[in-house]
Design an enzyme around this catalytic site. Structure first.
Site, PDB file in Angstrom:
ATOM      1  N   HIS A 127       0.825  -1.207   0.000  1.00  0.00           N
ATOM      2  CA  HIS A 127       0.000   0.000   0.000  1.00  0.00           C
ATOM      3  C   HIS A 127       0.867   1.267   0.000  1.00  0.00           C
ATOM      4  O   HIS A 127       0.720   2.139  -0.857  1.00  0.00           O
ATOM      5  CB  HIS A 127      -0.917  -0.025   1.230  1.00  0.00           C
ATOM      6  CG  HIS A 127      -1.837   1.151   1.348  1.00  0.00           C
ATOM      7  ND1 HIS A 127      -3.161   1.091   0.992  1.00  0.00           N
ATOM      8  CD2 HIS A 127      -1.629   2.422   1.781  1.00  0.00           C
ATOM      9  CE1 HIS A 127      -3.732   2.269   1.193  1.00  0.00           C
ATOM     10  NE2 HIS A 127      -2.826   3.100   1.679  1.00  0.00           N
ATOM     11  N   GLU A 128       1.780   1.338   0.957  1.00  0.00           N
ATOM     12  CA  GLU A 128       2.604   2.550   1.075  1.00  0.00           C
ATOM     13  C   GLU A 128       3.551   2.677  -0.115  1.00  0.00           C
ATOM     14  O   GLU A 128       3.847   3.791  -0.554  1.00  0.00           O
ATOM     15  CB  GLU A 128       3.364   2.550   2.404  1.00  0.00           C
ATOM     16  CG  GLU A 128       2.480   2.467   3.663  1.00  0.00           C
ATOM     17  CD  GLU A 128       1.378   3.510   3.739  1.00  0.00           C
ATOM     18  OE1 GLU A 128       1.505   4.592   3.118  1.00  0.00           O
ATOM     19  OE2 GLU A 128       0.356   3.242   4.420  1.00  0.00           O
ATOM     20  N   HIS A 181       1.723   4.556  -2.731  1.00  0.00           N
ATOM     21  CA  HIS A 181       1.799   6.010  -2.513  1.00  0.00           C
ATOM     22  C   HIS A 181       3.165   6.534  -2.953  1.00  0.00           C
ATOM     23  O   HIS A 181       3.276   7.579  -3.592  1.00  0.00           O
ATOM     24  CB  HIS A 181       1.630   6.327  -1.018  1.00  0.00           C
ATOM     25  CG  HIS A 181       0.211   6.266  -0.519  1.00  0.00           C
ATOM     26  ND1 HIS A 181      -0.796   7.048  -1.036  1.00  0.00           N
ATOM     27  CD2 HIS A 181      -0.361   5.544   0.483  1.00  0.00           C
ATOM     28  CE1 HIS A 181      -1.934   6.794  -0.376  1.00  0.00           C
ATOM     29  NE2 HIS A 181      -1.698   5.880   0.543  1.00  0.00           N
ATOM     30  N   GLU A 215      -4.779   7.810  -2.814  1.00  0.00           N
ATOM     31  CA  GLU A 215      -5.263   6.528  -2.308  1.00  0.00           C
ATOM     32  C   GLU A 215      -5.573   5.573  -3.464  1.00  0.00           C
ATOM     33  O   GLU A 215      -5.468   4.360  -3.306  1.00  0.00           O
ATOM     34  CB  GLU A 215      -6.497   6.773  -1.429  1.00  0.00           C
ATOM     35  CG  GLU A 215      -6.847   5.652  -0.482  1.00  0.00           C
ATOM     36  CD  GLU A 215      -5.789   5.363   0.603  1.00  0.00           C
ATOM     37  OE1 GLU A 215      -4.861   6.170   0.788  1.00  0.00           O
ATOM     38  OE2 GLU A 215      -5.911   4.298   1.234  1.00  0.00           O
TER      39      GLU A 215
HETATM   40 ZN    ZN Z   1      -3.123   5.195   1.941  1.00  0.00          ZN
END
Ligand code: ZN
Length: 515
Positions: free
Chosen positions: A270-271, A274, A300
């Site tokens: 997830h990170e 980003h 997101e």
């Molecule tokens: Zn996030």
């Protein structure tokens, strides 16, 4: 080519904004340090340092120098290509300046102090499961949010003024429409999965998983995604996050649980999503105020795409599961299919950050509805726990045994981030719209993912999303990239396709039986 006078006006504005950007990046370094390595007793001193830097950058940004340089740059705007970096810089700086200059310096400073205190009170109240201890601080943060909305101004709803800070160009009316449609499909779909779905066993994910191995596996995958560790790093923090000081210094964190594999692993995916966005911002936009992601929702969409559409897909695990089994012998007797189903298990639960793809948005809707009612004054802060528990029952069929696992679970409200939550759901919706567009352009995307190759996905995102930085509003970037307005339909189809298969049920079958 822009003339000499044009270049001079733009250049002067850029030089000035670079100082603002440097102050903000410096504050971000301090915040990163605070969450990772700072000793506990450094908190008070750090709050002062952050307060000072925030005040300096705010004062400088809303100063008459910014205004004059901006006015001079606007005078040459019509000589610029509207899609150029320069024109975008002038447009976005005006947007930011108009918003921020409406907030008095004393208000910004008072709110920053109150937020810092309130976060500490929340942390302690949550630990002791004592909502009444948190209530006065929360009431103060809601009051700050109301006053901010009044300063900024709004047409229909105070929420719009706050939402615009996180998702520029979006209003609560847009969110209402979007959430209404999602609710219509997701609520009955969760019910049919829970009541009639083929059960998913995930006990083996709760074994013993060596933390050093978890870390190296996460790094292997993040690197394969395209996250450049010569311009980034992975550390540990209580809550995983990504932060960027410059396109060449973009960092991520995770948290490890020895007895639960998915937690750190999917947080890293997830990170890293980003971080790929921030590392993909062109160097020419660095230190300008448009050299970062365009909005929290779009951000997101990147993290959720890598975490879910890539990282929880079958082709991904066809490639990576043997590698994972190699590192964790415990998984050698678990087949690929069982593992795939386990990491896609749907379970109505109490905690948002642990929620699966299907139920996740229900957690967001609940928060959004409560935030709106708080701002309207239709709901008193003291009545929040009851309102929370009631909606949890309606949407998810569960009731939190404690406020710590209920209304006090997230940090957002304690720091005054009211208006932030909808961007999570927006990210889910947009992730699918963008991924489908990438798939239309490159029909072999899943074959590539199945071979552990991610350059097709990343290349498409670089070209259609990352390259723009903050040059345009998020909805304009989505329209350019996806070739359509924002719509929840591709996302709803994706959810139904994927989870109907995992659970062996369909929504239609539910509708027939219950009619
Ligand atoms: Zn996030």
């Amino acid at each position: 080519m822009p003339g000499n006078q044009t270049s001079q006006a733009i250049q002067a504005l850029k030089v000035h904004l670079a100082t603002v950007a440097d102050l903000r990046a410096t504050a971000a370094v301090l915040r990163w340090d605070q969450e990772t390595y700072m000793p506990a007793r450094g908190a008070a001193g750090r709050a002062e340092q952050l307060g000072t830097l925030t005040r300096l950058s705010h004062d400088l940004f809303i100063s008459s120098s910014t205004r004059d340089l901006l006015v001079a740059a606007e005078a040459v705007l019509d000589r610029l290509d509207p899609d150029s970096d320069e024109a975008a810089l002038v447009r976005m700086t005006r947007r930011d300046y108009d918003r921020q200059s409406r907030l008095p310096a004393e208000f910004v400073a008072a709110r920053a102090r109150a937020a810092s205190l309130s976060t500490q009170i929340w942390r302690e109240a949550r630990r002791r499961n004592d909502f009444p201890a948190f209530r006065p601080a929360l009431a103060e943060m809601v009051d700050f949010a109301r006053r901010e909305a009044d300063y900024i101004g709004f047409q229909d709803h105070p929420y719009d003024a706050l939402l615009d800070h996180y998702e520029p160009g979006m209003t609560s009316k847009d969110v209402d429409l979007l959430f209404g449609r999602l609710r219509e499909v997701i609520v009955p779909f969760v019910r049919v999965i829970v009541e009639r779905g083929r059960p998913v066993e995930d006990g083996f994910l709760h074994g013993e998983f060596d933390i050093a191995q978890q870390r190296t596996f996460g790094i292997t995958v993040a690197e394969a995604f395209g996250y450049d560790f010569s311009r980034g790093r992975l550390d540990e923090s209580v809550h995983p996050f990504e932060t960027s000081f410059h396109p060449d210094d973009v960092r991520i964190t995770t948290r490890y649980q020895r007895n639960y594999l998915p937690s750190a692993m999917f947080a890293i995916f997830h990170e890293a999503g980003h971080a790929l966005y921030e590392q993909g911002i062109p160097p020419a936009l660095a230190r300008t105020g448009i050299g970062r992601g365009a909005g929290m929702g779009l951000h997101e969409s990147q993290s959720r795409m890598w975490e879910n559409l890539v990282g929880r897909s079958r082709p991904f695990w066809q490639h990576y599961y043997p590698i994972l089994q190699d590192r964790f012998p415990l998984l050698r007797q678990v087949g690929l299919e069982a593992f795939y189903r386990a990491v896609n298990r749907v379970q109505p639960s109490l905690i948002r950050v642990e929620a699966d793809e299907v139920t996740y948005n229900l957690h967001i809707m609940l928060r959004y509805e409560l935030e709106k009612r708080l701002l309207e004054g239709a709901l008193a802060v003291g009545d929040l726990p009851d309102a929370w528990n009631e909606r949890m029952q309606t949407y998810l069929g569960v009731t939190p045994p404690t406020d710590a696992d209920g209304v006090m679970q997230d940090t957002h409200w304690s720091s005054g981030s009211i208006g932030y939550f909808p961007t999570y759901t927006l990210g889910n919706v947009v992730s699918v719209q963008l991924f489908e567009a990438a798939r239309r352009a490159h029909p072999t995307i899943f074959e590539d993912i199945g071979r552990g190759r991610f350059a097709t996905v990343l290349g498409w995102l670089r070209e259609h999303v990352h390259r723009h930085g903050r040059k345009f509003l998020p909805k304009d970037i989505v329209r350019r990239a996806a070739g359509a307005e924002l719509t929840p339909e591709p996302y709803l189809q994706y959810l139904q396709r994927k989870f109907s298969e995992v659970y062996g049920v369909t929504l239609e079958e539910h509708a027939r039986r219950s009619s």
